[in-house]
Design an enzyme around this catalytic site. Structure first.
Site, PDB file in Angstrom:
ATOM      1  N   ASN A 121       0.875  -1.178   0.000  1.00  0.00           N
ATOM      2  CA  ASN A 121       0.000   0.000   0.000  1.00  0.00           C
ATOM      3  C   ASN A 121       0.908   1.223   0.000  1.00  0.00           C
ATOM      4  O   ASN A 121       1.505   1.553   1.023  1.00  0.00           O
ATOM      5  CB  ASN A 121      -0.891  -0.031   1.256  1.00  0.00           C
ATOM      6  CG  ASN A 121      -1.720   1.243   1.396  1.00  0.00           C
ATOM      7  OD1 ASN A 121      -1.823   2.029   0.450  1.00  0.00           O
ATOM      8  ND2 ASN A 121      -2.301   1.440   2.568  1.00  0.00           N
ATOM      9  N   LYS A 157       0.136   4.262  -0.319  1.00  0.00           N
ATOM     10  CA  LYS A 157      -0.506   5.454   0.267  1.00  0.00           C
ATOM     11  C   LYS A 157      -0.259   6.677  -0.632  1.00  0.00           C
ATOM     12  O   LYS A 157      -0.150   6.528  -1.845  1.00  0.00           O
ATOM     13  CB  LYS A 157      -0.015   5.671   1.696  1.00  0.00           C
ATOM     14  CG  LYS A 157      -0.101   4.398   2.544  1.00  0.00           C
ATOM     15  CD  LYS A 157       0.013   4.659   3.998  1.00  0.00           C
ATOM     16  CE  LYS A 157       0.138   3.326   4.732  1.00  0.00           C
ATOM     17  NZ  LYS A 157      -0.068   3.424   6.150  1.00  0.00           N
ATOM     18  N   HIS A 177      -9.683   0.841   4.824  1.00  0.00           N
ATOM     19  CA  HIS A 177      -8.385   1.043   5.486  1.00  0.00           C
ATOM     20  C   HIS A 177      -8.590   1.984   6.671  1.00  0.00           C
ATOM     21  O   HIS A 177      -9.386   2.924   6.595  1.00  0.00           O
ATOM     22  CB  HIS A 177      -7.377   1.631   4.483  1.00  0.00           C
ATOM     23  CG  HIS A 177      -5.984   1.634   5.036  1.00  0.00           C
ATOM     24  ND1 HIS A 177      -5.548   2.585   5.925  1.00  0.00           N
ATOM     25  CD2 HIS A 177      -4.940   0.780   4.849  1.00  0.00           C
ATOM     26  CE1 HIS A 177      -4.286   2.325   6.254  1.00  0.00           C
ATOM     27  NE2 HIS A 177      -3.900   1.234   5.616  1.00  0.00           N
ATOM     28  N   GLU A 211      -6.979   4.386   7.788  1.00  0.00           N
ATOM     29  CA  GLU A 211      -6.775   5.820   7.515  1.00  0.00           C
ATOM     30  C   GLU A 211      -8.006   6.409   6.839  1.00  0.00           C
ATOM     31  O   GLU A 211      -8.356   7.567   7.062  1.00  0.00           O
ATOM     32  CB  GLU A 211      -5.498   6.013   6.680  1.00  0.00           C
ATOM     33  CG  GLU A 211      -4.253   5.780   7.527  1.00  0.00           C
ATOM     34  CD  GLU A 211      -3.041   5.278   6.766  1.00  0.00           C
ATOM     35  OE1 GLU A 211      -2.986   5.385   5.534  1.00  0.00           O
ATOM     36  OE2 GLU A 211      -2.122   4.752   7.440  1.00  0.00           O
ATOM     37  N   GLU A 263      -5.654  -5.432  10.442  1.00  0.00           N
ATOM     38  CA  GLU A 263      -4.670  -4.383  10.669  1.00  0.00           C
ATOM     39  C   GLU A 263      -4.986  -3.674  11.978  1.00  0.00           C
ATOM     40  O   GLU A 263      -5.824  -2.757  12.007  1.00  0.00           O
ATOM     41  CB  GLU A 263      -4.710  -3.363   9.530  1.00  0.00           C
ATOM     42  CG  GLU A 263      -4.421  -3.941   8.166  1.00  0.00           C
ATOM     43  CD  GLU A 263      -3.832  -2.891   7.243  1.00  0.00           C
ATOM     44  OE1 GLU A 263      -2.688  -3.051   6.846  1.00  0.00           O
ATOM     45  OE2 GLU A 263      -4.513  -1.894   6.963  1.00  0.00           O
ATOM     46  N   GLY A 288       1.897   2.036  10.711  1.00  0.00           N
ATOM     47  CA  GLY A 288       2.800   3.179  10.564  1.00  0.00           C
ATOM     48  C   GLY A 288       3.427   3.629  11.875  1.00  0.00           C
ATOM     49  O   GLY A 288       4.033   4.696  11.945  1.00  0.00           O
ATOM     50  N   SER A 333       3.076  -2.338  10.399  1.00  0.00           N
ATOM     51  CA  SER A 333       4.527  -2.303  10.608  1.00  0.00           C
ATOM     52  C   SER A 333       5.212  -3.644  10.335  1.00  0.00           C
ATOM     53  O   SER A 333       6.163  -4.008  11.030  1.00  0.00           O
ATOM     54  CB  SER A 333       4.850  -1.797  12.026  1.00  0.00           C
ATOM     55  OG  SER A 333       4.388  -0.468  12.171  1.00  0.00           O
TER      56      SER A 333
HETATM   57  C1  PEP Z   1      -0.999  -0.152   5.870  1.00  0.00           C
HETATM   58  O1  PEP Z   1      -1.025   0.986   5.448  1.00  0.00           O
HETATM   59  O2  PEP Z   1      -1.924  -0.917   5.549  1.00  0.00           O
HETATM   60  C2  PEP Z   1       0.090  -0.578   6.734  1.00  0.00           C
HETATM   61  C3  PEP Z   1       0.057  -1.786   7.247  1.00  0.00           C
HETATM   62  O3  PEP Z   1       1.093   0.329   6.943  1.00  0.00           O
HETATM   63  P1  PEP Z   1       2.511   0.046   7.691  1.00  0.00           P
HETATM   64  O4  PEP Z   1       3.049  -1.246   7.127  1.00  0.00           O
HETATM   65  O5  PEP Z   1       3.357   1.225   7.338  1.00  0.00           O
HETATM   66  O6  PEP Z   1       2.220  -0.065   9.148  1.00  0.00           O
END
Ligand code: PEP
Length: 249
Positions: free
Chosen positions: A9, A11, A94, A96, A166, A172, A211
């Site tokens: 992803n 972003k 997601h 976000e 997630e 992040g 992460s």
């Molecule tokens: C994500 O945006 O779905 C995500 C898991 O981000 P990160 O790996 O940076 O935590």
């Protein structure tokens, strides 16, 4: 046996040139793994990245999708528009999107349906905040997020979808869920689905996101109910993304 899947992803990062370079770097290092891989790119880069990924093993996805088919919805991108650029996956829900742009369980379910109507695989993102985890609400939150989709699209729809667990507190932040924490929730999700339809539960891919990095991916992906990952930050470099991909079962 479920096939493993790793999705990047990107972003809202990069430029057209850096996006093309990244896609080329990933394609160059793909090898012949017995697993699937895709990148969810900013909408505006879909046409250019589509040109690079076609005829390769790298799949293409969007980071969102409209909750309506067409009409007076300024600024939205419909499933049929995404399909024109060979979009195979669309992230829906997601965290976000849920926290910064007001995507609700109902609108996420509508996006999921729109994706499937065009043959795009929705990647349904679910997960709890730190506060919800501390208040022992993790499973209740996930039930609601899953139920919104199951009630609208039916349990059978999950045979053409991917789920991404997630934990919001891990996205992040550099704080990854432990292998055991992640497996516990993945197993819970699979059992929740199994109570409604065992065959679908056995089949549905459930990815971990939050992460994930080259040094923790192997342990996470070794868990019995973790079928791969949704990768944010670490998907912005071809080398680290490919290392994660090579860690799948
Ligand atoms: C994500 O945006 O779905 C995500 C898991 O981000 P990160 O790996 O940076 O935590």
């Amino acid at each position: 046996m479920r096939r493993s899947l790793v999705i990047g992803n990107w972003k809202m990062n990069g430029t057209l040139a850096s996006a093309q370079l990244l896609a080329k770097g990933i394609i160059a290092g793909l090898g012949s793994a017995d697993a699937d891989i895709a990148v969810c790119v900013p909408y505006i880069y879909l046409p250019a990245i589509n040109e690079l990924v076609k005829d390769t093993a790298l799949g293409l996805g969007s980071q969102n999708i409209a909750d309506k088919a067409s009409g007076a919805y300024t600024g939205e991108i419909s499933a049929s528009m995404l399909k024109e650029f060979n979009t195979q996956y669309a992230l829906v829900g997601h965290s976000e999107r849920r926290s910064y742009y007001g995507d609700t369980n109902a609108s996420v379910a509508a996006r999921y349906v729109q994706a499937q109507e065009q043959g795009i695989i929705p990647v349904l993102c679910v997960g709890e905040t730190l506060e919800q985890r501390e208040q022992d609400q993790t499973f209740a939150v996930i039930n609601e997020q899953l139920d919104a989709v199951i009630n609208l699209a039916g349990i059978g729809s999950l045979s053409k979808a991917v789920i991404a667990y997630e934990p919001v507190w891990a996205i992040g932040t550099g704080k990854t869920a432990t292998d055991e924490q992640a497996q516990e929730v993945h197993q819970y999700i699979r059992q929740y689905i199994a109570a409604k339809d065992q065959a679908i539960a056995d089949k549905v891919q459930i990815l971990y996101g939050g992460s994930a990095k080259p040094d923790n991916a192997k342990g996470l992906f070794a868990q019995p109910d973790i079928d791969g990952g949704l990768i944010g930050g670490a998907s912005l470099e071809a080398e680290s993304f490919l290392k994660i991909f090579q860690s799948v079962k």
